[in-house]
Write a protein that holds these residues in place. Structure first.
Motif, mmCIF file in Angstrom:
data_model
loop_
_atom_site.group_PDB
_atom_site.id
_atom_site.type_symbol
_atom_site.label_atom_id
_atom_site.label_comp_id
_atom_site.label_asym_id
_atom_site.label_seq_id
_atom_site.Cartn_x
_atom_site.Cartn_y
_atom_site.Cartn_z
ATOM 1 N N LEU A 1 -5.909 -11.709 -6.510
ATOM 2 C CA LEU A 1 -6.211 -10.481 -7.445
ATOM 3 C C LEU A 1 -7.525 -10.819 -8.322
ATOM 4 O O LEU A 1 -7.085 -12.007 -9.073
ATOM 5 C CB LEU A 1 -5.089 -10.107 -8.127
ATOM 6 C CG LEU A 1 -3.845 -9.715 -7.103
ATOM 7 C CD1 LEU A 1 -2.620 -9.081 -7.949
ATOM 8 C CD2 LEU A 1 -4.185 -8.491 -6.195
ATOM 9 N N TRP B 1 -0.824 -3.965 -10.774
ATOM 10 C CA TRP B 1 -1.976 -3.115 -10.820
ATOM 11 C C TRP B 1 -1.840 -1.891 -11.863
ATOM 12 O O TRP B 1 -2.762 -1.571 -12.287
ATOM 13 C CB TRP B 1 -2.026 -2.654 -9.206
ATOM 14 C CG TRP B 1 -3.532 -2.473 -8.666
ATOM 15 C CD1 TRP B 1 -4.607 -2.011 -9.366
ATOM 16 C CD2 TRP B 1 -3.870 -2.724 -7.379
ATOM 17 N NE1 TRP B 1 -5.750 -2.035 -8.577
ATOM 18 C CE2 TRP B 1 -5.367 -2.514 -7.354
ATOM 19 C CE3 TRP B 1 -3.387 -2.989 -6.219
ATOM 20 C CZ2 TRP B 1 -6.031 -2.243 -5.999
ATOM 21 C CZ3 TRP B 1 -3.925 -2.898 -5.109
ATOM 22 C CH2 TRP B 1 -5.430 -2.827 -4.955
ATOM 23 N N SER C 1 -0.237 -2.279 2.484
ATOM 24 C CA SER C 1 -0.572 -0.945 1.896
ATOM 25 C C SER C 1 0.558 0.035 1.858
ATOM 26 O O SER C 1 0.633 0.733 0.758
ATOM 27 C CB SER C 1 -1.802 -0.368 2.376
ATOM 28 O OG SER C 1 -2.886 -1.257 2.555
ATOM 29 N N GLU D 1 -15.493 -8.104 -3.722
ATOM 30 C CA GLU D 1 -14.873 -8.761 -4.669
ATOM 31 C C GLU D 1 -15.353 -9.129 -5.811
ATOM 32 O O GLU D 1 -16.786 -8.918 -5.921
ATOM 33 C CB GLU D 1 -14.363 -10.056 -3.759
ATOM 34 C CG GLU D 1 -15.691 -10.960 -3.360
ATOM 35 C CD GLU D 1 -16.666 -11.239 -4.391
ATOM 36 O OE1 GLU D 1 -16.004 -12.079 -5.188
ATOM 37 O OE2 GLU D 1 -17.740 -11.265 -4.449
ATOM 38 N N PRO E 1 -3.056 2.372 -3.276
ATOM 39 C CA PRO E 1 -4.397 1.692 -2.588
ATOM 40 C C PRO E 1 -4.039 1.454 -1.252
ATOM 41 O O PRO E 1 -2.844 1.056 -0.774
ATOM 42 C CB PRO E 1 -4.136 0.339 -3.395
ATOM 43 C CG PRO E 1 -2.793 -0.055 -3.897
ATOM 44 C CD PRO E 1 -2.190 1.399 -3.970
ATOM 45 N N GLY F 1 -8.951 -5.969 -8.704
ATOM 46 C CA GLY F 1 -9.312 -6.010 -7.114
ATOM 47 C C GLY F 1 -8.567 -6.984 -6.370
ATOM 48 O O GLY F 1 -8.236 -8.089 -6.825
ATOM 49 N N TRP F 2 -8.123 -6.644 -5.208
ATOM 50 C CA TRP F 2 -7.336 -7.289 -4.382
ATOM 51 C C TRP F 2 -8.303 -8.048 -3.151
ATOM 52 O O TRP F 2 -8.793 -7.183 -2.570
ATOM 53 C CB TRP F 2 -6.203 -6.581 -3.662
ATOM 54 C CG TRP F 2 -5.291 -7.126 -2.735
ATOM 55 C CD1 TRP F 2 -5.576 -8.267 -1.881
ATOM 56 C CD2 TRP F 2 -3.837 -6.860 -2.401
ATOM 57 N NE1 TRP F 2 -4.234 -8.777 -1.227
ATOM 58 C CE2 TRP F 2 -3.128 -7.737 -1.500
ATOM 59 C CE3 TRP F 2 -3.159 -5.805 -2.757
ATOM 60 C CZ2 TRP F 2 -2.001 -7.603 -1.006
ATOM 61 C CZ3 TRP F 2 -1.862 -5.694 -2.351
ATOM 62 C CH2 TRP F 2 -1.233 -6.409 -1.464
ATOM 63 N N ARG G 1 -14.358 -3.833 -7.866
ATOM 64 C CA ARG G 1 -14.986 -5.012 -7.324
ATOM 65 C C ARG G 1 -16.203 -5.241 -8.110
ATOM 66 O O ARG G 1 -16.531 -6.582 -8.453
ATOM 67 C CB ARG G 1 -15.475 -4.846 -5.741
ATOM 68 C CG ARG G 1 -14.504 -4.394 -4.849
ATOM 69 C CD ARG G 1 -14.374 -3.035 -4.631
ATOM 70 N NE ARG G 1 -13.143 -2.605 -3.663
ATOM 71 C CZ ARG G 1 -13.492 -2.120 -2.629
ATOM 72 N NH1 ARG G 1 -14.867 -2.083 -1.847
ATOM 73 N NH2 ARG G 1 -12.657 -1.847 -1.564
ATOM 74 N N ARG H 1 -7.816 1.988 -9.502
ATOM 75 C CA ARG H 1 -8.875 1.594 -8.350
ATOM 76 C C ARG H 1 -9.010 0.361 -8.157
ATOM 77 O O ARG H 1 -8.149 -0.582 -8.719
ATOM 78 C CB ARG H 1 -10.197 2.065 -9.208
ATOM 79 C CG ARG H 1 -10.512 3.612 -9.158
ATOM 80 C CD ARG H 1 -10.785 4.344 -7.919
ATOM 81 N NE ARG H 1 -10.768 5.741 -8.146
ATOM 82 C CZ ARG H 1 -9.651 6.545 -8.098
ATOM 83 N NH1 ARG H 1 -8.405 6.051 -7.917
ATOM 84 N NH2 ARG H 1 -9.712 7.927 -8.347
ATOM 85 N N ASP H 2 -9.384 0.080 -6.709
ATOM 86 C CA ASP H 2 -9.463 -1.346 -6.630
ATOM 87 C C ASP H 2 -11.253 -1.783 -6.944
ATOM 88 O O ASP H 2 -11.914 -1.057 -6.584
ATOM 89 C CB ASP H 2 -9.719 -1.531 -4.847
ATOM 90 C CG ASP H 2 -9.808 -2.953 -4.582
ATOM 91 O OD1 ASP H 2 -8.794 -3.349 -3.759
ATOM 92 O OD2 ASP H 2 -10.734 -3.561 -4.628
#
Lengths: 247, 247
Positions: B186, B149, A140, B105, A54, B160-161, B30, B27-28
């Motif tokens: 997170l 993660w 990152s 977010e 990420p 999600g960060w 949201r 994945r991130d």
């Protein structure tokens, strides 16, 4: 814009256990490197995994400097030696001998070193997600290091992160511009064996902390009694891992 | 003190591919959270994986603050909203509408938030490996975030960060002492689906960079022609991954 979905359940329980095995058997390798070369197909997979970390604002701030030159590695090793002497003097007197005797790097014995950097100007001054916490781009690059480390372990290769270095001098050796940070200097190679425990744990320097002591609920130092927390009970049971995952 | 060796070849090619699949499909998240609770056995495995991250000097500087309180999450969401407005104004005018419309977010929609911290005084002022680069303990906490993660993804959970927050105000909300840094806030939960590509890539905000452009040899910006580098040829071939690993 909607993107296609990933296949449902594309990660099986066996895949998951492969991840857990890798996480639990990853080590910081210092003294077990052997000099055999690393296959380029393997190295390419490891770098590919790192590149899929990420990154804040999809910034991908990393570069990978592959260091094979003996002369360059000797210069980095000289930086280590100097920093290691300085570090020794910082410890309480009764710990200095133990500290100085620890093997803390494999710069010359490993066949490949990789400096993973962070280009703080990669996508301009304003980055999504870095507007309020300006270290997010460095973080990152650390995520990329952890991906690289796990991928290497899964390929049977050891990684050691050398952080006992003067950062400014390392930048000079690698000719990094001002806006590029050498986040991690990594030694990479085949190993004689992987240790079952982290070396500092095995050496009695520090114990592994009980995980349940590190967990708070809804605020700093807010604990729950085990009777009231299914999570803490699960942590104590510690049962669901594949049998050959060393804790 | 010599510790026992790990079993030879305890990580199989199938295990390795499980790791790669997880890395490439993380994945991130949201906008895809669903409110179903997370099983405590699953959460305990994920935390266990995070706790087995590398840490400088085996310092294990992390804590895990499990945030389920609706009131606390509302307070953090208010911090996000304020920071998000401030951030919008930082972008060039023609990008402000796009930025402001992005979903960044899932604080309230996800069932669990976790603040992963770094206690900078965990093992005293002098730490092996932190004597010269004093951010190494923060980096250790980031490694724990990346483990968490990946473990979550392998368990089918999204993470999600959230980094668009005023760090000092977040510390006040969570009652963190001065020496504890909230490294990552997170959001964690089940998801409707995982996207095939990172959202910012799919939205055309930024492209994925070609990995071969990010690789240097023995110094900054030192490149090799593809004909002279087996590694670069391998990267272009890009062939050895399991078929269902989306790049």
């Amino acid at each position: 814009m909607e993107t296609p979905q990933q296949p449902d359940n594309n990660i099986s329980p066996a895949d998951r256990d492969g991840l857990y095995k890798t996480i639990f058997s990853r080590r910081d390798v210092r003294g077990q490197f052997i000099s055999d070369p690393i296959d380029d197909a393997v190295l390419s997979r490891i770098l590919y995994a790192a590149h899929h970390a990420p990154s804040v604002g999809f910034m991908q701030p990393w570069n990978f400097i592959i260091v094979k030159s003996q002369q360059l590695r000797q210069q980095v090793h000289d930086l280590f030696k100097q920093a290691h002497e300085e570090a020794t003097a910082m410890f309480p007197e009764e710990k200095q001998d133990i500290y100085h005797g620890l093997k803390l790097e494999g710069i010359l014995e490993s066949p490949v070193n990789i400096c993973l950097t962070c280009d703080r100007q990669r996508t301009g001054p304003v980055v999504i997600g870095r507007t309020h916490i300006d270290t997010m781009d460095l973080y990152s690059s650390v995520c990329a290091i952890q991906n690289l480390w796990l991928a290497a372990r899964a390929e049977g290769l050891g990684v050691g992160w050398v952080s006992i270095l003067d950062e400014q001098k390392l930048k000079e050796v690698l000719n990094l511009p001002e806006h590029v940070v050498p986040v991690g200097y990594l030694c990479l190679g085949k190993v004689s064996h992987f240790k079952a425990q982290p070396e500092l744990e095995a050496a009695g320097w520090l114990p592994r902390l009980p995980l349940e002591d590190l967990i708070y609920f809804d605020g700093w130092e807010k604990k729950l009694p085990v009777e009231e927390s299914l999570l803490l009970q699960q942590l104590k049971a510690d049962a669901d891992f594949p049998a050959d995952c060393a804790g």
